[in-house]
Design an enzyme around this catalytic site. Structure first.
Site, PDB file in Angstrom:
ATOM      1  N   VAL A  23       0.854  -1.201   0.000  1.00 31.30           N
ATOM      2  CA  VAL A  23       0.000   0.000   0.000  1.00 31.30           C
ATOM      3  C   VAL A  23       0.887   1.247   0.000  1.00 31.30           C
ATOM      4  O   VAL A  23       0.567   2.251  -0.632  1.00 31.30           O
ATOM      5  CB  VAL A  23      -1.010  -0.009   1.174  1.00 31.30           C
TER       6      VAL A  23
ATOM      7  N   GLY B 298      -6.268   7.456   7.741  1.00 28.86           N
ATOM      8  CA  GLY B 298      -6.652   6.842   6.452  1.00 28.86           C
ATOM      9  C   GLY B 298      -7.302   5.498   6.749  1.00 28.86           C
ATOM     10  O   GLY B 298      -7.731   5.239   7.878  1.00 28.86           O
TER      11      GLY B 298
ATOM     12  N   ILE C  23       3.597   1.754  12.731  1.00 26.68           N
ATOM     13  CA  ILE C  23       3.377   0.662  11.772  1.00 26.68           C
ATOM     14  C   ILE C  23       3.436   1.218  10.346  1.00 26.68           C
ATOM     15  O   ILE C  23       3.046   0.523   9.410  1.00 26.68           O
ATOM     16  CB  ILE C  23       2.010  -0.043  12.003  1.00 26.68           C
TER      17      ILE C  23
ATOM     18  N   ASP D 262       7.054  -1.569  14.152  1.00 24.61           N
ATOM     19  CA  ASP D 262       7.037  -2.628  13.144  1.00 24.61           C
ATOM     20  C   ASP D 262       7.902  -2.232  11.961  1.00 24.61           C
ATOM     21  O   ASP D 262       8.217  -3.044  11.108  1.00 24.61           O
ATOM     22  CB  ASP D 262       5.595  -2.887  12.667  1.00 24.61           C
TER      23      ASP D 262
ATOM     24  N   HIS E 234       8.837  -5.715  10.467  1.00 29.90           N
ATOM     25  CA  HIS E 234       7.905  -5.293   9.413  1.00 29.90           C
ATOM     26  C   HIS E 234       6.932  -6.426   9.047  1.00 29.90           C
ATOM     27  O   HIS E 234       6.913  -6.906   7.913  1.00 29.90           O
ATOM     28  CB  HIS E 234       8.658  -4.798   8.183  1.00 29.90           C
TER      29      HIS E 234
HETATM   30  C1  DGY Z   1       2.847  -1.882   2.682  1.00 29.37           C
HETATM   31  O1  DGY Z   1       2.037  -2.498   1.982  1.00 29.37           O
HETATM   32  O2  DGY Z   1       3.192  -0.731   2.446  1.00 29.37           O
HETATM   33  C2  DGY Z   1       3.391  -2.612   3.834  1.00 29.37           C
HETATM   34  O3  DGY Z   1       4.311  -1.859   4.546  1.00 29.37           O
HETATM   35  C3  DGY Z   1       3.988  -3.895   3.364  1.00 29.37           C
HETATM   36  O4  DGY Z   1       4.099  -4.788   4.419  1.00 29.37           O
END
Ligand code: DGY
Length: 325
Positions: free
Chosen positions: A83, A162, A242, A268, A292
């Protein structure tokens, strides 16, 4: 002609869920970077040539001008299996008429689960307690041993409300938190629905017992959490990240954790990734680390790969991509 593949696609990592590969293979000839555990940028670059129609970018390396130059004018689409797209030069690609897609939505729940997991782990000192058991230092006879922080009755601040920020808020509300606040560009109807209060970033720093970072990494958010921000936070506050490591000035975080400017952190994401095992962050008892793992569940990773494949096929068919950037 029967059996003839319509398109040629480069896949930048060999560990792509087979369900996604099968779908892509029905119509495309695939070149897959084979290196395990992780193809280097040079290994990916060496595979790129001017006969690809699309690239499935499953890599933390930058997808930039150099990649696009090597691929040349035939390239129609780049689909990142993530994402976050801070490593993808979207503007440069679009300038060349290349479509770019990412994988929003399908990982919200998994990332929110990791956020809640890390928040509780640091607040209730679970990894620290486990280490005490392993070191033969179980001191539960002392009533003041390993006391943590209550989520119930607390003020939770989310930076970036978001999809992922909202998914985190939804999961934290049932813990009986006192107040949900969030910062970002503007007040959002989704925030109102959750009973959240929009505040400016400085106010969020001052009020929050728990801060969860869920914003994208941009030039605006890089090192948003710096020494000045840590000085504004409560000494009892806990920071959970995260999003992306670089939203936090890590040197400033280490100092804030060492000097008690804040109480704890759970990450993370960090800088660099992978983090060296002897990094100062690994030495801090009040810092919980995960490598992660945000989207790392079987279902989520498969859904991300499928969405990326759908982005590629839609772009090559000239139809609307399900998740365009
Ligand atoms: C993302 O989709 O950006 C996450 O960080 C991948 O684990």
């Amino acid at each position: 002609m029967a059996g003839m593949k319509q398109f040629k696609i480069l896949v930048t990592h060999p560990e792509i869920p087979s369900v996604a590969i099968r779908k892509l293979e029905e119509r495309c000839e695939l070149v897959i970077c084979p290196e395990v555990p992780y193809p280097s940028r040079e290994q990916i670059l060496s595979k790129i040539s001017t006969d690809f129609d699309g690239i499935l970018w499953l890599s933390k390396h930058r997808m930039d001008k150099e990649v696009l130059d090597l691929a040349g004018p035939k390239l129609k689409v780049v689909a990142t299996v993530a994402v976050g797209y801070d490593n993808i030069e979207v503007v440069e690609a679009k300038k060349r008429g290349i479509k770019v897609g990412n994988t929003p939505g399908v990982l919200d729940a998994a990332v929110a689960e990791i956020a809640v997991c890390l928040l509780l782990e640091v607040a209730r000192r679970v990894p620290e307690g486990r280490n005490c058991i392993l070191e033969g230092k179980w001191e539960a006879v002392r009533p003041q041993w390993l006391l943590g922080k209550d989520l119930q009755g607390s003020t939770v601040g989310i930076v970036g409300l978001g999809n992922i920020g909202q998914a985190i808020a939804k999961r934290l509300l049932p813990f009986g938190i006192e107040k949900l606040i969030y910062s970002g560009h503007k007040r959002k109807p989704e925030g109102d629905k959750l009973g959240g209060i929009f505040v400016i970033f400085d106010e969020l720093l001052k009020q929050s017992d728990f801060i969860v970072v869920a914003c994208p990494l941009t030039e605006e958010t890089r090192h948003l959490f710096n020494a000045k921000a840590f000085a504004e936070m409560k000494p009892s506050a806990i920071l959970v990240n995260i999003a992306r490591g670089d939203v936090i000035d890590q040197e400033a975080l280490i100092s804030a954790l060492q000097t008690g400017k804040i109480w704890g952190a759970a990450l993370d994401v960090m800088t660099p990734e992978p983090l060296p095992s002897d990094h100062p962050l690994t030495k801090l008892k009040n810092c919980v680390l995960a490598p992660h793992l945000g989207s790392a569940t079987e279902k989520t990773r498969a859904a991300m790969a499928m969405l990326a494949v759908d982005n590629i096929l839609a772009a090559l068919d000239g139809s609307e991509m399900p998740a365009p950037l």
